[in-house]
Each structure stands twice: as C-alpha cells, then as structure tokens.
Scaffold this motif. Structure first.
Motif, short mmCIF file in Angstrom:
data_model
loop_
_atom_site.label_atom_id
_atom_site.label_comp_id
_atom_site.label_asym_id
_atom_site.label_seq_id
_atom_site.Cartn_x
_atom_site.Cartn_y
_atom_site.Cartn_z
N GLN A 136 -23.16 62.91 76.55
CA GLN A 136 -24.46 63.49 76.89
C GLN A 136 -25.59 62.65 76.28
N ARG A 137 -25.35 62.15 75.08
CA ARG A 137 -26.36 61.30 74.43
C ARG A 137 -26.57 60.02 75.24
N HIS A 138 -25.47 59.46 75.72
CA HIS A 138 -25.57 58.25 76.55
C HIS A 138 -26.36 58.54 77.82
N LEU A 139 -26.13 59.70 78.43
CA LEU A 139 -26.86 60.08 79.63
C LEU A 139 -28.36 60.21 79.32
N LEU A 140 -28.68 60.83 78.20
CA LEU A 140 -30.08 60.97 77.80
C LEU A 140 -30.73 59.61 77.58
N GLU A 141 -30.03 58.71 76.92
CA GLU A 141 -30.55 57.36 76.71
C GLU A 141 -30.74 56.62 78.02
N THR A 142 -29.85 56.84 78.98
CA THR A 142 -29.98 56.23 80.31
C THR A 142 -31.22 56.76 81.01
N PHE A 143 -31.46 58.08 80.93
CA PHE A 143 -32.66 58.66 81.51
C PHE A 143 -33.92 58.04 80.90
N ALA A 144 -33.93 57.90 79.58
CA ALA A 144 -35.10 57.31 78.90
C ALA A 144 -35.33 55.88 79.36
N SER A 145 -34.26 55.13 79.52
CA SER A 145 -34.37 53.74 79.97
C SER A 145 -34.92 53.67 81.39
N GLN A 146 -34.45 54.53 82.27
CA GLN A 146 -34.92 54.54 83.65
C GLN A 146 -36.39 54.97 83.74
N ILE A 147 -36.78 55.94 82.91
CA ILE A 147 -38.19 56.36 82.88
C ILE A 147 -39.06 55.19 82.44
N ALA A 148 -38.62 54.47 81.40
CA ALA A 148 -39.39 53.34 80.89
C ALA A 148 -39.53 52.26 81.96
N LEU A 149 -38.46 51.97 82.67
CA LEU A 149 -38.53 50.95 83.73
C LEU A 149 -39.49 51.36 84.84
N ALA A 150 -39.45 52.63 85.24
CA ALA A 150 -40.35 53.11 86.28
C ALA A 150 -41.81 53.04 85.83
N LEU A 151 -42.06 53.43 84.59
CA LEU A 151 -43.42 53.37 84.06
C LEU A 151 -43.92 51.94 83.96
N GLU A 152 -43.06 51.05 83.52
CA GLU A 152 -43.45 49.65 83.41
C GLU A 152 -43.72 49.05 84.78
N ARG A 153 -42.91 49.40 85.75
CA ARG A 153 -43.11 48.90 87.11
C ARG A 153 -44.46 49.38 87.66
N ALA A 154 -44.80 50.65 87.41
CA ALA A 154 -46.09 51.18 87.86
C ALA A 154 -47.23 50.48 87.13
N GLN A 155 -47.05 50.23 85.84
CA GLN A 155 -48.08 49.55 85.05
C GLN A 155 -48.29 48.12 85.57
N LEU A 156 -47.22 47.43 85.86
CA LEU A 156 -47.33 46.05 86.40
C LEU A 156 -47.99 46.05 87.77
N GLY A 157 -47.70 47.06 88.59
CA GLY A 157 -48.33 47.18 89.89
C GLY A 157 -49.83 47.36 89.76
N ASP A 158 -50.24 48.19 88.80
CA ASP A 158 -51.67 48.40 88.56
C ASP A 158 -52.35 47.11 88.10
N GLU A 159 -51.66 46.39 87.22
CA GLU A 159 -52.23 45.12 86.72
C GLU A 159 -52.35 44.09 87.84
N ALA A 160 -51.40 44.09 88.74
CA ALA A 160 -51.42 43.12 89.85
C ALA A 160 -52.58 43.40 90.79
N GLN A 161 -52.93 44.67 90.97
CA GLN A 161 -54.04 45.01 91.85
C GLN A 161 -55.34 44.68 91.18
#
Length: 114
Positions: free
Chosen positions: A89-114
């Motif tokens: 369960q801890r591994h699953l939680l860490e995976t969720f945190a990693s995926q959230i971080a990647l999605a947020l970073e992708r959105a942040q990079l998209g904003d910077e590109a615009q």
C-alpha cells in the motif's frame, strides 16, 4: 483508495507551506502538521506515518518531486493506518505521489511554453 483525508500543500513564494483552507466537506483534509510537511518538502523525502522520519505523525507526507524541483507535498490522513503501513500500500501511495508530481510538472512546463 486509502479511505481517508488528503491535501495537496503548496509552498508560497518564500518556500513555506501552510495548512489548506478549511472546508465544509468533511472528507477534505483540513488540519495538517505543517512542520512535518515542510521537512518533506525541504528534504525531498517522505515523512510522518509509515516513514523513518517523524513516524509518530498521524498523517503521511510525501513530496511531489518533479525532474527539476519538489513542487509540493501530498498529505494523507488514512482512516485505517494499516492502509499506509503495509509495504504494497505504501508503494501504491508513493506511485500516486509520483504521478501527481509528473502531471503537475507537465502542466507547469506547458504554462511556461505558452
């Protein structure tokens, strides 16, 4: 998935986290130990429940680490502590945190590109 309350905590312009605003929704996480969350943000490692750092905290605090920086902290207060303490369960939680971080970073990079 973890049957509890959750919050995403963001640093201000000075790098300091603060508790999320209170909500009328009882399922929202609205009380945090910001010092534990701040440690997770500054060190880039999980803290609180289920970790080696400050394990007596009621919640688990996982840094949302992108490729360039730590963007914030995921705070999880599970209704059943066992949900976070079991290794799978801890591994699953860490995976969720990693995926959230990647999605947020992708959105942040998209904003910077615009």
């Amino acid at each position: 998935t973890f049957t509890g309350r959750v919050a995403l905590l963001w640093p201000d312009e000075h790098g300091q986290l603060s508790a999320p605003p209170a909500s009328a929704d009882p399922l929202r996480y609205n009380v945090t130990d910001t010092s534990v969350a701040q440690w997770a943000l500054e060190h880039g490692h999980a803290a609180g429940l289920g970790s080696d750092t400050l394990p007596s905290a009621e919640a688990a605090y996982l840094p949302l680490t992108g490729s360039r920086q730590t963007l914030g902290v995921l705070a999880v207060l599970p209704a059943n502590r066992r949900r976070v303490l079991l290794p799978e369960q801890r591994h699953l939680l860490e995976t969720f945190a990693s995926q959230i971080a990647l999605a947020l970073e992708r959105a942040q990079l998209g904003d910077e590109a615009q």
